[in-house]
Enzyme design. Structure first.
Site, PDB file in Angstrom:
ATOM      1  N   GLU A  23       0.789   5.984  12.447  1.00 45.03           N
ATOM      2  CA  GLU A  23      -0.585   5.561  12.783  1.00 45.03           C
ATOM      3  C   GLU A  23      -0.679   4.073  13.095  1.00 45.03           C
ATOM      4  OE1 GLU A  23      -4.864   5.471  10.509  1.00 45.03           O
ATOM      5  OE2 GLU A  23      -3.463   7.034   9.946  1.00 45.03           O
ATOM      6  N   ASP A  24       0.042   3.233  12.351  1.00 47.90           N
ATOM      7  CA  ASP A  24      -0.180   1.781  12.421  1.00 47.90           C
ATOM      8  C   ASP A  24       0.961   0.964  13.016  1.00 47.90           C
ATOM      9  OD1 ASP A  24      -2.640   2.129  11.302  1.00 47.90           O
ATOM     10  OD2 ASP A  24      -2.007   1.732   9.257  1.00 47.90           O
ATOM     11  N   HIS A  69       3.829   7.001   5.199  1.00 51.45           N
ATOM     12  CA  HIS A  69       2.625   7.698   5.661  1.00 51.45           C
ATOM     13  C   HIS A  69       1.812   6.972   6.725  1.00 51.45           C
ATOM     14  CE1 HIS A  69       0.330   5.251   2.707  1.00 51.45           C
ATOM     15  NE2 HIS A  69      -0.700   5.509   3.483  1.00 51.45           N
ATOM     16  N   HIS A 123       0.820  -1.224   0.000  1.00 53.51           N
ATOM     17  CA  HIS A 123       0.000   0.000   0.000  1.00 53.51           C
ATOM     18  C   HIS A 123       0.854   1.274   0.000  1.00 53.51           C
ATOM     19  CE1 HIS A 123      -3.028   2.957   0.928  1.00 53.51           C
ATOM     20  NE2 HIS A 123      -2.505   3.174   2.124  1.00 53.51           N
ATOM     21  N   ASP A 131      -3.321   8.531  -1.042  1.00 53.56           N
ATOM     22  CA  ASP A 131      -3.632   7.420  -0.128  1.00 53.56           C
ATOM     23  C   ASP A 131      -5.081   6.967  -0.323  1.00 53.56           C
ATOM     24  OD1 ASP A 131      -3.634   5.684   2.138  1.00 53.56           O
ATOM     25  OD2 ASP A 131      -4.343   7.312   3.422  1.00 53.56           O
ATOM     26  N   ASP A 156     -25.074  15.259 -24.499  1.00 54.90           N
ATOM     27  CA  ASP A 156     -23.851  16.000 -24.204  1.00 54.90           C
ATOM     28  C   ASP A 156     -22.855  15.082 -23.479  1.00 54.90           C
ATOM     29  OD1 ASP A 156     -22.001  17.881 -23.721  1.00 54.90           O
ATOM     30  OD2 ASP A 156     -23.143  19.030 -22.265  1.00 54.90           O
TER      31      ASP A 156
END
Length: 736
Positions: free
Chosen positions: A80-81, A76, A51, A143, A263
């Protein structure tokens, strides 16, 4: 493709547009991210590092950003993880990269009362970071784009939730930043999960008519090329189908099926200079018949995100209407990549300097000051994502406002002092009402007076932009504080009464701090003031407090019943006349004498398990606390001041599967001691919550084990097992 091959592709992509990038640092960022995410898997079963690599590839391939952005994209998710911290990233890479990573990370460690609060705080944090460095949002959008591309591995509810958030927040941010290609892809991917039937219908019908449509576009492109070549205008012309979401929205707005919408095509002509743009416009109008009212000059009046182009809709020779967009190369790059285009040729991480063009981000944050979660998100959507109208001051200056804006919005867009002293407005020379809706090209004049009393509260309902509403709120907050408190308290008390509650319940000294946390105000006076000036509503205040008040009132009622039951114990003579007690349902395996459905919690000081002798203590507001009979805290049950609060409790038949408890193992310190204790826990199938060991200076060790146990039988077996370990001097259950 292997992970290594994906990384090599990333390096190759970066070399293609930025050969002087810091590839040693990019490699270091990849290696560090790979190590941090080791063992983690995505929902698809792939290693997690796939990822961050894919996000970095989007940042490089689609946006062509600098070295720092590539490194931050690779890193990134580490804050957080994984156990990595901001300090770790700053030390290993740079404070700038650590700030970028922190800006992209969600606020995962905080619990919020509602989903809106959480979403608001994440957005607010991201916007603050974005106002300092625009690259934060570029990485965040990349992301989200990769997450949407791999959304098939998520559960249907998650697919819908993430797609709605993407449609409402991220696609419009991409639009506001001018990143059209990414915006279209985000919209199409969101639609695929929000309305799969509608999406599939459009895609299948476009596929069915693809040969016919492609033939039409090829013929039209040849006609345009031939005429422009004759005129000697250097250009690139090409046609494309409108993307599925654009067609879907048109079907929805016009209530038509796809067969009724013609259109469906757009042609783009990219030329060398602005003069050629207007020359090409003349040529297009000469070849094809222009449709009246469908011409827009975004070169003379650029959009707020910097977009410039000429737009005209014409009728083709085959009877198909189509749009033509005419722009220069520079305009084209900004239209495709938006703010990212300004970074394209930045080298060696020197990327700062263009944020001044995006001052609206800071304004957006200032306008949300004092707004609660729901208002914040609503205002954000209006300001960020609405269509704009362009109106003029009498001096010819352009002001862009949200669609549906009125003279109040215009006045406050010029200056808060103009809005606060406004007494009237003229549009195109005629006096209009304050709720008059402004149209593109209107010339607006605001009439002011020093004697004006200031804005009316009704203006809050009329104003469309959050900037105007925020400035009106600030005026009331500053000028009318006492009046706000009186009005706010009155509205709050009326709403309490409507819900069957009283002020006495709210002002209870034990309960008030909890209630103030629910509404996020330091004291009641500040909350009344906010209700008074419109920053908060009485309905929201009461609805957030109501659940807690009702819970405590119910609890107190149960406690009162328990005290009355304890005080009314019958004498021996009366006992014969009392009917047998009814069978009582247990709570968490505990039966409380004289009470049913009573809130029960197990005290952490002695952690009782089934089989222990236990007693209950009636707490204030939190039900019955269960202690072991030998707990030092239970020794106070003979205290005359607390006698009525100790109550008889017993274990029921329907006990839980397991209960948490703590063992303390005292032993002589030696090698492999922890290994032997772990083996004893494993052989008795004991679920371990935590294990903490410390050595003493005199050669002993104290091991504290937090476990889950079914009953005292399993506990005694484990304690015997631990006692048999070489060097163990004693196993106890701490209490008190």
């Amino acid at each position: 493709m292997t992970i290594q091959e994906q990384y090599e592709l990333l390096e190759k992509t970066v070399r293609g547009y930025n050969p002087s990038a810091d590839f040693a640092q990019i490699r270091a960022a990849f290696d560090y991210a790979d190590k941090c995410h080791e063992g983690q898997k995505r929902k698809s079963g792939e290693p997690y590092i796939i990822h961050p690599l894919a996000v970095a590839q989007i940042v490089a391939e689609e946006l062509k950003l600098d070295s720092e952005s590539i490194e931050a994209a690779l890193l990134h998710d580490v804050i957080e993880d994984t156990p990595a911290t901001h300090e770790d990233v700053a030390k290993l890479f740079s404070p700038t990269i650590a700030d970028l990573v922190e800006g992209v990370s969600k606020l995962t460690r905080i619990q919020y009362a509602t989903k809106e609060d959480e979403q608001m705080e994440n957005l607010r944090k991201m916007l603050i970071a974005m106002s300092k460095d625009i690259r934060v949002i570029l990485i965040k959008i990349s992301d989200r784009l990769h997450n949407m591309r791999t959304m098939e591995y998520q559960s249907p509810p998650k697919q819908k939730q993430k797609s709605l958030e993407t449609m409402e927040i991220y696609a419009p941010i991409a639009h506001r930043l001018g990143m059209q290609r990414i915006k279209w892809e985000l919209e199409d991917l969101s639609l695929k999960y929000l309305d799969p039937i509608g999406y599939e219908e459009i895609v299948s019908k476009l596929d069915a008519k693809k040969p016919e449509y492609e033939a039409f576009m090829k013929r039209t492109q040849i006609q345009i090329d031939e005429r422009l070549n004759e005129m000697g205008i250097q250009h690139i012309a090409y046609g494309r189908m409108k993307h599925p979401y654009s067609i879907y929205r048109k079907m929805f707005n016009q209530n038509k099926s796809i067969d009724e919408i013609f259109d469906l095509f757009a042609f783009r002509v990219v030329v060398e200079n602005v003069g050629d743009c207007y020359n090409v416009l003349g040529v297009i109008h000469d070849i094809y018949k222009p449709i009246l009212g469908r011409f827009k000059d975004y070169i003379g009046t650029p959009k707020p995100n910097g977009y410039q182009s000429l737009h005209t809709t014409v009728m083709g020779n085959d009877g198909y209407p189509f749009e033509v967009q005419i722009r220069t190369r520079e305009m084209h790059e900004i239209a495709e990549y938006g703010v990212a285009a300004h970074w394209k040729y930045k080298q060696n991480g020197q990327g700062a300097g263009t944020e001044g063009r995006y001052e609206w981000v800071r304004r957006l944050l200032e306008n949300q000051e004092g707004a609660d979660a729901e208002d914040f998100i609503h205002s954000l959507k209006v300001d960020m994502f609405s269509d704009e109208v362009f109106v003029f001051t009498p001096n010819g200056d352009v002001q862009n406002l949200p669609a549906g804006a009125c003279p109040i919005d215009f006045a406050y867009a010029i200056h808060s002092a103009v809005g606060n002293h406004m007494v009237g407005a003229k549009v195109n020379g005629r006096i209009v009402t304050f709720d008059h809706i402004l149209k593109n090209g209107d010339i607006v004049e605001i009439m002011t007076s020093k004697a004006a009393k200031g804005p009316s509260r009704d203006w809050m309902k009329i104003a469309k932009s959050s900037e105007a509403r925020s400035k009106i709120r600030q005026w009331f907050k500053k000028e009318k504080k006492d009046e706000n408190i009186v009005n706010g308290r009155s509205a709050f008390e009326a709403e309490l009464k409507h819900c069957g509650l009283s002020m006495k319940d709210v002002t209870d000294s034990e309960l008030l701090p909890t209630l103030l946390k629910k509404v996020a105000y330091p004291n009641l006076e500040d909350m009344y003031a906010a209700i008074g000036y419109g920053g908060f509503t009485a309905q929201k205040a009461v609805s957030r407090m109501q659940g807690e008040i009702n819970r405590v009132l119910r609890q107190r009622q149960q406690e009162q019943q328990a005290l009355e039951a304890a005080a009314a114990k019958p004498g021996k003579e009366e006992a014969a006349h009392i009917p047998a007690p009814k069978k009582v349902k247990s709570e968490q395996g505990i039966i409380v004498e004289g009470l049913d459905n009573c809130l029960v919690k197990f005290s952490k000081c002695c952690t009782p398990v089934p089989g222990d002798d236990i007693v209950g203590f009636i707490t204030r507001g939190y039900g019955v606390s269960v202690h072991r009979a030998d707990c030092p805290n239970a020794a106070h049950r003979n205290d005359p001041y607390q006698t009525g609060r100790w109550i008889k409790v017993s274990w029921g038949r329907d006990t839980n599967d397991s209960y948490p408890t703590i063992l303390e193992v005292i032993c002589k310190d030696r090698a492999n001691l922890l290994l032997d204790i772990s083996a004893a826990l494993s052989t008795t199938n004991t679920f371990v919550l935590g294990l903490n060991t410390r050595s003493t200076e005199d050669g002993y060790a104290i091991c504290r084990v937090e476990i889950r146990i079914r009953d005292d039988v399993q506990l005694k077996t484990l304690m015997n097992k631990l006692n048999q370990i070489s060097g163990v001097l004693g196993v106890t259950r701490p209490a008190g």
